[in-house]
Design an enzyme around this catalytic site. Sequence first.
Site, short mmCIF file in Angstrom:
data_model
loop_
_atom_site.label_atom_id
_atom_site.label_comp_id
_atom_site.label_asym_id
_atom_site.label_seq_id
_atom_site.Cartn_x
_atom_site.Cartn_y
_atom_site.Cartn_z
N ASP A 42 0.83 -1.20 0.00
CA ASP A 42 0.00 0.00 0.00
C ASP A 42 0.86 1.26 0.00
O ASP A 42 0.55 2.23 -0.67
CB ASP A 42 -0.92 0.02 1.23
CG ASP A 42 -2.02 -1.01 1.12
OD1 ASP A 42 -2.04 -1.74 0.10
OD2 ASP A 42 -2.87 -1.09 2.04
N TYR A 45 2.23 1.97 -3.35
CA TYR A 45 1.15 2.53 -4.18
C TYR A 45 0.94 4.01 -3.82
O TYR A 45 0.84 4.87 -4.69
CB TYR A 45 -0.13 1.72 -3.95
CG TYR A 45 -1.38 2.33 -4.56
CD1 TYR A 45 -1.69 2.13 -5.89
CD2 TYR A 45 -2.23 3.11 -3.79
CE1 TYR A 45 -2.82 2.69 -6.45
CE2 TYR A 45 -3.37 3.68 -4.34
CZ TYR A 45 -3.66 3.47 -5.66
OH TYR A 45 -4.77 4.04 -6.21
N GLU A 123 -24.23 -18.22 -13.63
CA GLU A 123 -23.49 -17.16 -12.92
C GLU A 123 -24.06 -16.99 -11.52
O GLU A 123 -25.24 -17.24 -11.32
CB GLU A 123 -23.67 -15.81 -13.63
CG GLU A 123 -23.03 -15.73 -14.97
CD GLU A 123 -23.47 -14.46 -15.71
OE1 GLU A 123 -23.92 -13.49 -15.07
OE2 GLU A 123 -23.38 -14.48 -16.94
N LYS A 125 -25.81 -14.97 -8.68
CA LYS A 125 -26.67 -13.78 -8.68
C LYS A 125 -26.20 -12.90 -7.52
O LYS A 125 -26.37 -13.24 -6.36
CB LYS A 125 -28.13 -14.16 -8.50
CG LYS A 125 -29.04 -12.95 -8.59
CD LYS A 125 -30.48 -13.36 -8.76
CE LYS A 125 -31.38 -12.17 -9.04
NZ LYS A 125 -31.40 -11.20 -7.99
N ASP A 127 -25.98 -9.93 -4.96
CA ASP A 127 -27.02 -9.16 -4.28
C ASP A 127 -26.58 -7.71 -4.12
O ASP A 127 -26.05 -7.29 -3.12
CB ASP A 127 -27.27 -9.79 -2.90
CG ASP A 127 -28.68 -9.54 -2.44
OD1 ASP A 127 -29.47 -8.99 -3.23
OD2 ASP A 127 -28.98 -9.87 -1.28
N TYR A 239 -22.66 -8.33 -18.39
CA TYR A 239 -23.46 -8.26 -19.60
C TYR A 239 -22.97 -7.14 -20.51
O TYR A 239 -22.67 -6.05 -20.04
CB TYR A 239 -24.92 -8.00 -19.18
CG TYR A 239 -25.95 -8.13 -20.29
CD1 TYR A 239 -26.01 -9.27 -21.08
CD2 TYR A 239 -26.88 -7.12 -20.52
CE1 TYR A 239 -26.97 -9.38 -22.08
CE2 TYR A 239 -27.84 -7.22 -21.52
CZ TYR A 239 -27.87 -8.36 -22.29
OH TYR A 239 -28.81 -8.46 -23.27
N LYS A 324 -33.50 -18.71 -7.11
CA LYS A 324 -33.31 -18.13 -5.77
C LYS A 324 -33.18 -19.24 -4.74
O LYS A 324 -34.03 -20.12 -4.67
CB LYS A 324 -34.53 -17.27 -5.40
CG LYS A 324 -34.65 -15.99 -6.21
CD LYS A 324 -33.71 -14.93 -5.67
CE LYS A 324 -34.03 -13.56 -6.18
NZ LYS A 324 -35.11 -12.88 -5.53
N CYS A 418 -35.16 -8.68 37.93
CA CYS A 418 -34.47 -8.00 36.83
C CYS A 418 -32.98 -8.31 36.88
O CYS A 418 -32.34 -8.15 37.91
CB CYS A 418 -34.71 -6.50 36.94
SG CYS A 418 -33.69 -5.54 35.81
N CYS A 421 -31.02 -4.93 38.03
CA CYS A 421 -31.12 -4.27 39.32
C CYS A 421 -31.68 -5.16 40.43
O CYS A 421 -31.70 -4.77 41.58
CB CYS A 421 -32.00 -3.02 39.19
SG CYS A 421 -33.72 -3.41 38.87
N CYS A 436 -39.27 -5.05 34.15
CA CYS A 436 -38.71 -4.70 35.45
C CYS A 436 -39.63 -3.66 36.09
O CYS A 436 -40.13 -2.76 35.41
CB CYS A 436 -37.32 -4.11 35.23
SG CYS A 436 -36.63 -3.42 36.73
N CYS A 441 -34.46 1.61 37.25
CA CYS A 441 -33.55 0.54 36.85
C CYS A 441 -32.43 1.14 35.98
O CYS A 441 -32.70 1.90 35.04
CB CYS A 441 -34.30 -0.53 36.06
SG CYS A 441 -33.21 -1.81 35.44
S1 IVH Z 1 -28.53 -10.44 -15.84
C1 IVH Z 1 -31.05 -9.23 -19.13
N1 IVH Z 1 -26.78 -11.47 -14.18
O1 IVH Z 1 -30.55 -9.41 -10.53
C2 IVH Z 1 -30.04 -9.40 -18.08
N2 IVH Z 1 -28.43 -9.99 -13.28
O2 IVH Z 1 -33.39 -9.99 -10.35
C3 IVH Z 1 -30.55 -8.99 -16.76
N3 IVH Z 1 -28.21 -9.61 -10.89
O3 IVH Z 1 -31.61 -6.54 -12.25
C4 IVH Z 1 -29.64 -9.10 -15.65
N4 IVH Z 1 -26.44 -10.87 -10.57
O4 IVH Z 1 -29.53 -6.39 -10.71
C5 IVH Z 1 -27.85 -10.66 -14.31
N5 IVH Z 1 -25.16 -12.43 -12.85
C6 IVH Z 1 -26.20 -11.63 -12.98
C7 IVH Z 1 -26.77 -10.95 -11.88
C8 IVH Z 1 -27.89 -10.14 -12.08
C9 IVH Z 1 -27.32 -10.06 -10.01
C10 IVH Z 1 -29.33 -8.71 -10.56
C11 IVH Z 1 -29.56 -7.55 -11.50
C12 IVH Z 1 -30.96 -7.75 -12.03
C13 IVH Z 1 -31.58 -8.55 -10.94
C14 IVH Z 1 -32.79 -9.33 -11.41
#
Ligand code: IVH
Length: 694
Positions: A42, A45, A123, A125, A127, A239, A324, A418, A421, A436, A441
């Site tokens: 660091d 850098y 892939e 998903k 959050d 994407y 999910k 309690c 106290c 209590c 207290c």
């Molecule tokens: S593809 C047409 N890929 O999930 C393509 N979305 O529930 C649309 N998200 O709005 C999205 N990981 O915010 C895609 N590997 C992933 C993702 C992903 C998280 C989110 C994204 C989307 C939401 C849909």
Amino acid sequence: MNELDLFADEKEQLLAEASSLRQEIRHHEYLYYVLDAPEITDSEYDRLMVRLREIEATYPEEVPDDSPTRRVGGRADTQFAEVRHLEPMLSLSNAFSETELRAFDERVKGGLPAGSKVEYVMEPKIDGLACSLIYENGRLVRAATRGDGVVGENVTANVRTIRSIPLVLKAPAGETLPELLDVRGEVYMPRHAFMELNERRAERGESEFANPRNAAAGSLRQLDPQVTASRSLSFFAYYIVGEGAQPKHSENLAKLTAYGFKVSENYRVVQSIDEAIEFIAEFDKKRSTLAYDTDGAVIKVNAVAQQNALGATGKDPRWAIAFKYPPEQAETTLEDIDWRVGRTGVLTPTAMLTPVRLSGSVISRATLHNEDFIKAKDIRIGDRVVINKAGEIIPEVLRVVIDKRTGEEKPVEIPSVCPECGWSVERQGAEAAIRCTNPHCPALGREGLIHFVSRDAMNIEGCGPSVINQLIDSGLVRDAADLYTLTKEQLVTLERMGEKSADNLLAAIAASKENELDKLLFALGIRHVGAKVARTLASIYGSMDELLNTGMLELAKISEYKKEAKENKTEDKFKDMGEKIAESVVTWLSVPANQDLIERLKAAGLKLTFTAPASKEDNPFFGKTLVFTGTLPTLGRAEAKTMAQDVGAKVSGSVSKKTDYVIAGEEAGSKLDKAVQLGVKVINEEEFIKLING
Ligand code: IVH
């Protein structure tokens, strides 16, 4: 060579050095933030950055916009500008079971010429929140949130502060960068950053974010990019839209990697839905070990031509779906139960657990709510229990694993005194809570003070639970009135309290004296007196003196008053409060210690009066019915509500045809859907603030 030439020569040299420093820094940022594999320390850098800043300071007019020193730029305006996406930002429909995944596969095949071979890309998903990044000739020119999919918000200044997002793309060998590139991906907050952020917020008495997703969204929608920069956000690209796209999605992912983006290393190309289902099961085991939250897996048709043939239905593509995972659960042993006293004197049981990993964090406590909850689930000490955590910070005990009982488990003893106290506790009527009975207290003092300074109450910034605890432990503060006697000399003796924080805290304490009476009434923590009742009382009586003189007598006879109002069909000024609340207020005000507290607050210079807000007929919200839903980015819910009521709006809890506005924050759910369905006007917090201020 003459002197001028010498200067020119030196300038040229320095500019060349700056340019190579930028290259070098970009490379190291890439290694650190994208590959997570730094090659320098660091401080090495930092040295590069210092040198670059030095040269740039000499020739400020020569600093390109995409210099690594220029990530944090100017503030956004009061609002983020709306921007139209080049192509709509689609969302994904969900699948929750293998059957639904197979049905998806059937639909995909049914939508393509008979016998088509379909390859999928799997892939994680992530959050977080979706973002579109526009690059022109390899330079980041615009970043936008998804918004409604068609129009999003321009968050470029904030997105530039995310170090894993390249400001300048790398050109893959032998290629020129596309003129226009729209990259989509997810802005997210890594788990460790989320935990640290919440710790800091708790310290300062600010509300904690419920999950990394909310934290990421809140951090991206900051008006000051400096704040966003401090929040350790990151980005996964997943994407490429339209132009610039390769024939296969997997090639696009490779291309994104070559451009210098972070792409999840956990993607896989599979040849069948069976393999897809296998991936989903394998990834489930892995995902709790990742540094970021995932709530599912995304399955995408790999061939872009097939994607195009399949198209989309409304907001969701037909070529992709999100699987999910069910909320995570874990099994562990309940070792003991800890009873804590809250500010209202309620004893809340917490399960002390053998530490266990769940959703990426180690859990050692879970809430048990109250005595009834323990009885209903027949929880015993020593039991094996299943806990879950579904987007909540505090895990909950779901059930006991009865099969694993050994007979050694001990029934839970409900405390009769309690734990703070030693006074006796009581359970009143049908209430699930035990309390209590000691009005003094010490627990009430501590928790009560934490409430007193909180945002929706007296709003004293810089006075989080750790400061309150220290103030109490050091004997500097016993009750709310003592806060107003604190001096700088006293404050600087506290841990982590520098001169500057002490000054700020004193200023915040002083400013809180100007609060209207309703804030104080709420802050006092009188049982059943929430923000709304506090406001009613303040507006009826106008001052603390009047409340003590007239109010106590009237409140003691509230039921008679209500009866009369009903018989005579006159307006009931106590319309949001009943006998129970009135009794609680009268009781509280009659306690000599409380009267003494009020006297001392008055002596400290607190305002103790309430001025009804000026005429409000002109306000756009006057007489309108509003519904708040989701987490608002800056306002507390009670605060927003009070603001609305101040201008004569009615705040309701549910959406109907009579609703005039829905103010939607993050994670707005069914209320927002209903508003859209009914065609009710939906606005965000910023629009709300703008309108309300005229
Ligand atoms: S593809 C047409 N890929 O999930 C393509 N979305 O529930 C649309 N998200 O709005 C999205 N990981 O915010 C895609 N590997 C992933 C993702 C992903 C998280 C989110 C994204 C989307 C939401 C849909």
